[in-house]
Design a protein around this motif. Structure first.
Motif, PDB file in Angstrom:
ATOM      1  N   THR A  11      38.083  30.873  40.028  1.00  0.00           N
ATOM      2  CA  THR A  11      37.149  31.773  40.684  1.00  0.00           C
ATOM      3  C   THR A  11      36.903  31.330  42.124  1.00  0.00           C
ATOM      4  OG1 THR A  11      35.099  30.567  40.147  1.00  0.00           O
ATOM      5  CG2 THR A  11      35.961  32.079  38.469  1.00  0.00           C
TER       6      THR A  11
ATOM      7  N   PRO B 207      35.612  28.395  35.978  1.00  0.00           N
ATOM      8  CA  PRO B 207      34.396  28.914  35.347  1.00  0.00           C
ATOM      9  C   PRO B 207      33.683  27.752  34.656  1.00  0.00           C
ATOM     10  CG  PRO B 207      36.340  30.207  34.729  1.00  0.00           C
ATOM     11  CD  PRO B 207      36.843  28.968  35.405  1.00  0.00           C
TER      12      PRO B 207
ATOM     13  N   GLU C 240      29.554  29.765  30.172  1.00  0.00           N
ATOM     14  CA  GLU C 240      29.670  30.077  31.594  1.00  0.00           C
ATOM     15  C   GLU C 240      30.886  30.968  31.868  1.00  0.00           C
ATOM     16  OE1 GLU C 240      27.811  29.516  34.143  1.00  0.00           O
ATOM     17  OE2 GLU C 240      26.390  27.958  33.573  1.00  0.00           O
ATOM     18  N   ALA C 241      31.985  30.744  31.147  1.00  0.00           N
ATOM     19  CA  ALA C 241      33.165  31.589  31.331  1.00  0.00           C
ATOM     20  C   ALA C 241      32.877  33.025  30.912  1.00  0.00           C
ATOM     21  CB  ALA C 241      34.344  31.029  30.544  1.00  0.00           C
TER      22      ALA C 241
ATOM     23  N   GLU D 186      30.583  34.324  33.806  1.00  0.00           N
ATOM     24  CA  GLU D 186      31.164  34.394  35.151  1.00  0.00           C
ATOM     25  C   GLU D 186      32.365  35.326  35.256  1.00  0.00           C
ATOM     26  OE1 GLU D 186      32.005  30.544  36.701  1.00  0.00           O
ATOM     27  OE2 GLU D 186      29.963  29.810  36.459  1.00  0.00           O
ATOM     28  N   ILE D 187      33.196  35.370  34.210  1.00  0.00           N
ATOM     29  CA  ILE D 187      34.417  36.186  34.318  1.00  0.00           C
ATOM     30  C   ILE D 187      34.579  37.174  33.173  1.00  0.00           C
ATOM     31  CG2 ILE D 187      35.582  34.368  35.623  1.00  0.00           C
ATOM     32  CD1 ILE D 187      37.233  33.734  33.142  1.00  0.00           C
TER      33      ILE D 187
ATOM     34  N   VAL E 273      30.167  35.175  41.655  1.00  0.00           N
ATOM     35  CA  VAL E 273      31.621  35.110  41.738  1.00  0.00           C
ATOM     36  C   VAL E 273      32.123  36.217  42.657  1.00  0.00           C
ATOM     37  CG1 VAL E 273      33.780  35.249  40.471  1.00  0.00           C
ATOM     38  CG2 VAL E 273      31.803  34.126  39.434  1.00  0.00           C
TER      39      VAL E 273
END
Length: 203
Positions: free
Chosen positions: A62, A78, A96-97, A100-101, A145
C-alpha cells in the motif's frame, strides 16, 4: 499460474519461514546507534500478502495517504499495532488487511512469520507471511490508503535489487535499504523486512 506452481511457491515460502533467523531492526545498517536499555516496544503485525492467482506471484503493498500524520506517502504492508481486542499479532495483521485493503477474513492462508522487526518509532513488528489464492475486490481504506499495488515476488527476492541509501534523521545520518519498483520507492522497515524474506528464500 497453475495450481502446481502455486503450491510450489507456498511450499518454498513455508520452508524458508521454518529456517532459523535473527530479528531485524531499523538500526541494522547503523551499528553506532545506542539503544535505550529496558525500552518497551509496542507489538504490531503486518501482512506480507503473496498473490498466487495471476501469471506469477506478486506481493500486495500500500501507499499511505499523504495526509496522514505518521509516515505520509510511504510504502507499507497492510498492518498496524496490536489492539486489546486482537488475540495476537497475526490477528492484528489480518484485521488491518481487512480494514485497509478489503481482504476477506478467510482470504489469506497464513504460512508463518518472519522474526520481529524493531522500528525507530518503538514498535516490534511481526511480518505475517500469507498466500492469497483467489482474486478479491481491493477496497482502499479512505483517508489512510492512497493506493494499493503489487510487485512481482521475483523482484523482491533478488538481493541485487536492494540498495542502501541514507538521509539525515534527527540530526544523525541514517542508512537504510531500498528496493525500487517502477514509480514506487520502497524503503525503510518495509524494504528491510522484504530483504529478510529474500535472505530466507536464497538457495
Amino acid at each position: 499460474m497453475t495450481a502446481l506452481l502455486s503450491d510450489d511457491t507456498a511450499s518454498a515460502l513455508r520452508r524458508a519461514l521454518a529456517r532459523p533467523g535473527a530479528p531485524s531492526s531499523d538500526f541494522d545498517l547503523n551499528p553506532e546507534t545506542v539503544l535505550e536499555a529496558g525500552r518497551i516496544l509496542r507489538p504490531a503485525g503486518v501482512l506480507v500478502p503473496v498473490q498466487l492467482d495471476g501469471a506469477a506471484p506478486r506481493v500486495i503493498l500500500t501507499k499511505r495517504s499523504s495526509l496522514l500524520r505518521h509516515h505520509p506517502g510511504q510504502i507499507a504492508f497492510p498492518g498496524g499495532k496490536q489492539d486489546e481486542s486482537d488475540p495476537d499479532v497475526t490477528a492484528a495483521a489480518l484485521r488491518e488487511a481487512r480494514e485497509e485493503i478489503g481482504l476477506p477474513e478467510m482470504g489469506a492462508e497464513v504460512l508463518g512469520h518472519l522474526p520481529a522487526h524493531e522500528t525507530v518509532t518503538g514498535f516490534r513488528v511481526t511480518p505475517v507471511v500469507a498466500v492469497i489464492r483467489e482474486d478479491f475486490p481491493i477496497i482502499p481504506e479512505p483517508g489512510e490508503v492512497e493506493e494499493v499495488f503489487s510487485v512481482p515476488l521475483s523482484h523482491l527476492l533478488d538481493p541485487a535489487n536492494y540498495l542502501i541509501e541514507s538521509r539525515l534523521w534527527r540530526g544523525v545520518r541514517r542508512h537504510y535499504f531500498i528496493v525500487p519498483w517502477g514509480p514506487y520507492y520502497i524503503w525503510g522497515a518495509t524494504a528491510r523486512m522484504l530483504r529478510a524474506l529474500a535472505e530466507r528464500m536464497a538457495p
